[in-house]
Design an enzyme around this catalytic site. Structure first.
Site, PDB file in Angstrom:
ATOM      1  N   HIS A  53      31.772   3.847  97.949  1.00 42.90           N
ATOM      2  CA  HIS A  53      32.258   5.202  98.097  1.00 42.90           C
ATOM      3  C   HIS A  53      32.076   5.247  99.974  1.00 42.90           C
ATOM      4  O   HIS A  53      32.738   6.003 100.517  1.00 42.90           O
ATOM      5  CB  HIS A  53      31.192   6.151  97.784  1.00 42.90           C
ATOM      6  CG  HIS A  53      31.721   6.232  95.898  1.00 42.90           C
ATOM      7  ND1 HIS A  53      30.969   6.925  95.146  1.00 42.90           N
ATOM      8  CD2 HIS A  53      32.941   5.657  95.369  1.00 42.90           C
ATOM      9  CE1 HIS A  53      31.708   6.899  94.167  1.00 42.90           C
ATOM     10  NE2 HIS A  53      32.825   6.064  94.423  1.00 42.90           N
TER      11      HIS A  53
ATOM     12  N   LEU B 208      28.264   3.230  87.721  1.00 43.87           N
ATOM     13  CA  LEU B 208      29.296   2.954  88.399  1.00 43.87           C
ATOM     14  C   LEU B 208      29.241   2.557  89.727  1.00 43.87           C
ATOM     15  O   LEU B 208      30.315   2.212  90.640  1.00 43.87           O
ATOM     16  CB  LEU B 208      30.429   4.049  88.079  1.00 43.87           C
ATOM     17  CG  LEU B 208      30.925   4.422  86.736  1.00 43.87           C
ATOM     18  CD1 LEU B 208      31.809   5.600  86.796  1.00 43.87           C
ATOM     19  CD2 LEU B 208      31.479   3.223  85.900  1.00 43.87           C
ATOM     20  N   PHE B 209      28.055   2.316  90.271  1.00 39.95           N
ATOM     21  CA  PHE B 209      27.557   1.814  91.485  1.00 39.95           C
ATOM     22  C   PHE B 209      28.156   2.603  92.718  1.00 39.95           C
ATOM     23  O   PHE B 209      28.393   1.567  93.709  1.00 39.95           O
ATOM     24  CB  PHE B 209      28.152   0.366  91.460  1.00 39.95           C
ATOM     25  CG  PHE B 209      27.555  -0.412  89.913  1.00 39.95           C
ATOM     26  CD1 PHE B 209      26.340  -0.143  89.680  1.00 39.95           C
ATOM     27  CD2 PHE B 209      28.396  -1.051  89.425  1.00 39.95           C
ATOM     28  CE1 PHE B 209      26.024  -0.703  88.110  1.00 39.95           C
ATOM     29  CE2 PHE B 209      28.211  -1.604  88.276  1.00 39.95           C
ATOM     30  CZ  PHE B 209      26.925  -1.461  87.686  1.00 39.95           C
ATOM     31  N   CYS B 210      28.546   3.672  92.766  1.00 39.51           N
ATOM     32  CA  CYS B 210      29.154   4.360  93.973  1.00 39.51           C
ATOM     33  C   CYS B 210      30.543   3.566  94.463  1.00 39.51           C
ATOM     34  O   CYS B 210      30.738   3.564  95.667  1.00 39.51           O
ATOM     35  CB  CYS B 210      28.082   4.334  95.124  1.00 39.51           C
ATOM     36  SG  CYS B 210      26.566   5.343  94.731  1.00 39.51           S
ATOM     37  N   ALA B 211      31.079   2.979  93.295  1.00 39.99           N
ATOM     38  CA  ALA B 211      32.254   2.451  93.600  1.00 39.99           C
ATOM     39  C   ALA B 211      33.146   2.680  92.525  1.00 39.99           C
ATOM     40  O   ALA B 211      33.632   1.975  91.594  1.00 39.99           O
ATOM     41  CB  ALA B 211      32.215   1.031  93.924  1.00 39.99           C
TER      42      ALA B 211
END
Ligand SMILES: Cc1ncc(COP(=O)(O)O)c(C=O)c1O
Length: 414
Positions: free
Chosen positions: A117, A362-365
């Protein structure tokens, strides 16, 4: 300059990492543990701790010097050109937001949907987001096609900035940065490298890769205290409004409200008192890495990664997430799901029952992670995969025993 007080000599090596016995940290990609070199550099400076660029006293001058030496060391480590700016920020997110504010009006930013992100969200309206390619060569082809198309419809004078990651924070897969830079430059575009996940695992040299800007986070590079850097070409940065208006960013302030002349150089964007300890910690790690055998470190990490991925592949209820071919080059990051298990529950159990720390979510992606989860379901034909994933990531100080403990814990869930 007065001599520095000495730190009790540590028996350990500069790139040993600190930790707590019994706790297994497999979450380096979020924040890596602190390297001995960073801890020692901070301990050495702490007695001298004082203002930076703001005082005439011996302590203050010592701190100012340490801050500027850190800038030089970090710039050299990342291969900064002589006329590049090395600007201290809080982290990669901050560095990319700074650049987003500094691009000239009308700049089109081109990026890929697989980015973190931090490299998706700061860019101005009108940015182009290319689909996630299925292999590194596809990324190069897609970028070339997109830039050709973009140039067809616009004046060649309009600035274009390509923004790409060096290694995915979801899959660890490496992106073909040098090739993407070549394509960008062939089309008169500039390129910024999000090196947040690549730099902790591999040498990153601005000049060799021929990228225009580079962003990194200290806390992922074994240096705590929340410093990052943006390194790159001076012209846009010197022409842009200051990222943080305030003390230190000016060369003259008059009595009228807007009577201000902003500084040029890094100071323009570093308003306020800087994070001295963060800068010094990051520089200490850069110096230690520079002096280390980075080839040997990478080989050790790759061996552990192969052990981890091989072990995961042998568990029938575990599915790895990937964008590219399984053999594509990658750094020590693996995301996966445990069929039939909620990922948050798995992460909680790993922590509570096995003292293993991994990341879940969701790992900032989000766009990439969702896509890979749905592809994993399609590839395996399984209908019991959860909607979020787990991520294990390794680096300096990681051991085969830690990897094996994770694999054994996951095996119990089968
Ligand atoms: C590839 C990538 N880019 C950028 C960031 C943002 O880093 P920070 O949170 O330090 O700003 C991260 C963090 O995980 C990342 O993995």
């Amino acid at each position: 300059m007065p001599s520095l007080p000495t730190v009790p000599s540590a028996q350990s090596a500069p790139l040993d990492v600190l930790g707590v016995p019994g706790e297994i940290n497999l979450d380096y990609a979020a924040s890596a543990p602190c390297a001995r070199a960073a801890a020692d550099a901070v301990a050495e400076l702490l007695p001298w701790y004082a203002s930076v660029h703001r005082g005439a006293g011996a302590l203050s001058r010592r701190c100012t010097l340490a801050y500027e030496q850190a800038r030089q060391t970090i710039g050299d480590f990342f291969g900064a050109r002589a006329d590049d700016h090395v600007i201290f920020t809080r982290n990669t997110t901050d560095a990319l937001n700074l650049l987003a504010r500094a691009v000239p009006a009308g700049t089109t930013v081109v990026t890929f949907a697989g980015e973190h992100h931090a490299n998706l969200l700061p860019w101005p309206r009108g940015s182009v987001r290319l689909p996630v390619p299925s292999d590194p060569a596809g990324a190069v082809r897609d970028l070339a096609a997109a830039l050709t198309e973009l140039r067809r419809g616009s004046s060649p004078a309009l600035p274009v900035l390509v923004a790409v990651t060096g290694a995915s924070n979801v899959t660890g897969e490496r992106w073909p940065v040098a090739e993407l830079a070549r394509v960008a430059h062939r089309h008169g575009a500039r390129i910024v490298l999000d090196a947040a996940q690549l730099a902790p695992h591999a040498p990153v040299d601005l000049l060799t890769l021929d990228v225009d800007y580079l962003a990194v986070s200290g806390h992922k590079l074994y240096a705590p205290f929340g410093a990052g850097v943006l390194i790159g070409r001076a012209d846009w940065l010197d022409a842009a409004p200051p990222y943080l208006a305030g003390g230190g960013a000016t060369s003259h302030v008059g009595p009228a409200t807007h009577d201000v002349t902003w500084a040029t150089g890094p100071a323009r964007h570093e308003g306020g008192t800087p994070n001295l300890l963060g800068a010094v910690a990051l520089a200490a790690v850069c110096k230690a890495l520079d002096e280390a055998d980075q080839g040997a470190l990478a080989a050790h990490e790759q061996a552990l990664l192969a052990r981890l991925r091989g072990g995961l592949a042998a568990l029938p209820h575990v599915v790895e997430l990937r964008t590219f071919d399984p053999d594509a080059p990658r750094v020590g990051i693996v995301s996966f799901v445990v069929a039939g298990w909620d990922s948050t529950e798995v992460a909680t159990r790993l922590a509570a029952e096995h003292h293993i720390g991994v990341r879940d979510g969701l790992f900032c992606a989000h766009p990439l992670a969702r896509r890979l989860l749905s592809e994993a379901a399609g590839r395996t034909g399984r209908r019991d995969l959860p909607p979020t994933a787990l991520r294990a990531s390794i680096g300096l100080g990681s051991t085969a025993a830690e990897v094996d403990r994770l694999l054994a814990a996951l095996a119990e869930l089968g």
